[in-house]
Design a protein around this motif. Structure first.
Motif, short mmCIF file in Angstrom:
data_model
loop_
_atom_site.label_atom_id
_atom_site.label_comp_id
_atom_site.label_asym_id
_atom_site.label_seq_id
_atom_site.Cartn_x
_atom_site.Cartn_y
_atom_site.Cartn_z
N LYS A 47 0.83 -1.20 0.00
CA LYS A 47 0.00 0.00 0.00
C LYS A 47 0.87 1.26 0.00
O LYS A 47 0.62 2.21 -0.74
CB LYS A 47 -0.87 -0.04 1.27
N GLU A 48 1.93 1.24 0.81
CA GLU A 48 2.87 2.37 0.83
C GLU A 48 3.47 2.61 -0.56
O GLU A 48 3.57 3.74 -1.03
CB GLU A 48 4.02 2.10 1.82
N LEU A 50 2.20 1.75 -3.41
CA LEU A 50 1.15 2.26 -4.31
C LEU A 50 1.01 3.78 -4.18
O LEU A 50 0.98 4.50 -5.17
CB LEU A 50 -0.18 1.57 -4.00
N ASN A 51 0.95 4.25 -2.93
CA ASN A 51 0.88 5.70 -2.69
C ASN A 51 2.06 6.41 -3.35
O ASN A 51 1.89 7.43 -4.01
CB ASN A 51 0.91 5.99 -1.18
N ASP A 52 3.25 5.84 -3.13
CA ASP A 52 4.46 6.48 -3.66
C ASP A 52 4.48 6.48 -5.18
O ASP A 52 4.99 7.43 -5.80
CB ASP A 52 5.71 5.80 -3.10
#
Lengths: 199, 253
Positions: A47-48, A50-52
């Protein structure tokens, strides 16, 4: 197939319009997350990443060159590399036995079965021979280099190279029929999106 | 250069998925510019790769808004125009308009209610006044008919030497059970004094009570049956049992 949609999204991102991020999310978030999740198994870490990836795409959109690749390809590369950086920084070990990789992959396939969109492709992959299946999974889905793949599968590098190509060729052949319809569909959609944005 | 062999080498697949170094990528891009066949092959691989990865899509664990917020909150990205944020809200404009309209209607309704309440109160007061006036009107008509009745007698009391210009009027009904006195022709009494009305019957004065001079009201008193004449004297406040004859102001029969 969504070349024109991509032009719209690219235009919006370059003009720093939030709508670009929204469209990017609607078209690619699940696919990009799929790419990341096959490389970074931990959901929280994936998830991290994906955000980045979204942040990187937004920040670096001016370095994207539409004449060289599709927006999706460019974004997928960013995702793949960010995911690989993540597992390396987290001291993930790439050197596992072939058996382990297979097991790991089987486990992951089961885990995400429910969210898989296109079971037709999955069937096509399952129809490939064992080596080809493994190559598709390792190279295209799990971010292995051809050398790493060769080491894992204990195959000569040359074989991996040709099989990497053949695997995708076989899939491409099977998918040819769908192309024309998708192009017409895409044109229709682009027209609609343009109208919506311009109105 | 053998293009077919180059394509067959698998380097283009590596290029598409991003497994090449910067230098190798630049070399592939050079080849793409140079050979249309290479460019076409790369495009076909891109399409294939996209289809393949789409098949393995997984539901993103963050929502569209969360991604947007993440991008927005990152330092240096504060410059995202709020234009699209506004355009997201403008469809709600009619709702806001309706809300404002509703509130303003509510307040004007409240105001109208207050005004109605005020008007109602005023109406009630007017109604009461009107009822009183009607009652008074009826009373006055009764008196008028009483006075102009052929059975009534009007007795004019003329001023004596004491007050030549003074006068008073007594209206007596037929059986003399009731009289009305109009006192507006009398001078105002000095302080400590009051006028007293007398009936004269067979030469004897009979006390009919004291009264205050009024320019607008008729004074009603029980009559003295058989009285032949009436007189008014000035007495001390409260009246006297016998008339003070020196202070007789008016008299008539």
């Amino acid at each position: 197939m969504q070349v024109n949609t991509e032009d719209v999204i690219t235009g919006l991102l370059i003009s720093r319009n939030e709508q670009g991020i929204r469209l990017l999310y609607r078209h690619y978030a699940d696919t990009i997350y799929g790419i990341i999740l096959r490389i970074v198994p931990g959901e929280e870490e994936a998830k991290e990443v994906l955000n980045d990836v979204f942040l990187k795409v937004y920040d670096n959109i001016t370095s994207y060159d539409a004449s060289k690749s599709k927006l999706f390809t460019w974004m997928a590369r960013i995702a793949r590399n960010a995911a690989i950086d993540k597992i390396r920084s987290a001291n993930y070990k790439m050197n596992k036995s072939t058996q382990n990789i297979d097991n790991n992959f089987e486990a992951q396939s089961k885990k995400y079965e429910a969210v898989i969109e296109d079971s037709g492709i999955i069937k096509l992959i399952q129809a490939l021979d064992h080596d080809l299946q493994n190559i598709v999974r390792l190279v295209y889905l799990q971010g292995y280099t051809q050398q790493e793949c060769a080491d894992e599968l204990q195959l000569p590098l040359g074989t991996v190279k040709t099989k990497t190509r053949r695997a995708l060729l076989l899939l491409r052949e099977s998918l040819k029929g769908e192309g024309l319809f998708l192009i017409f569909f895409a044109f229709g959609m682009i027209h609609l999106i343009y109208k919506m944005i311009l109105s | 250069m053998d293009i077919k062999a180059y394509i067959a080498s698998g380097i283009l697949e590596q290029y598409v998925i991003g497994a090449l170094s910067e230098k190798e990528m630049a070399e592939v891009e050079q080849m793409m510019l140079q050979y249309d066949e290479v460019k076409k092959e790369v495009e076909a691989i891109e399409a294939g790769y996209e289809t393949l990865t789409r098949a393995y899509a997984a539901k993103a664990p963050v929502s569209e808004e969360e991604i947007l917020n993440y991008v927005r909150k990152t330092p240096g990205n504060t410059a995202i125009p709020s234009e699209s944020k506004l355009s997201k809200w403008w469809p709600l404009l009619p709702v806001f308009g309706l809300g404002i309209l509703t509130v303003s209607f509510y307040f004007s309704l409240d105001q109208t209610k207050q005004e109605l309440e005020k008007a109602n109160k005023k109406y009630a007061v007017q109604n009461k006044v009107c009822a009183e006036t009607s009652r008074e009107n009826v009373l006055l008509k009764e008196r008028l008919f009483y006075i102009i009745s052929p059975e009534s007698r009007v007795v004019l009391l003329k001023g004596t030497d004491l007050a030549k210009n003074a006068y008073a009027t007594v209206v007596v009904n037929k059986d003399q059970s009731n009289i009305y006195l109009a006192s507006n022709g009398l001078p105002a009494p000095p302080s400590g004094k009051q006028y007293q009305l007398w009936a004269l019957k067979d030469g004897n004065p009979i006390d009919m009570g004291v009264f205050d001079v009024s320019n607008s009201e008729l004074i009603e008193k029980p009559g003295i049956p058989g009285a032949q004449a009436y007189a008014i004297t000035l007495e001390k406040t409260g009246g006297s049992p016998k008339p003070t004859l020196e202070q007789m102001y008016v008299m008539g029969s």
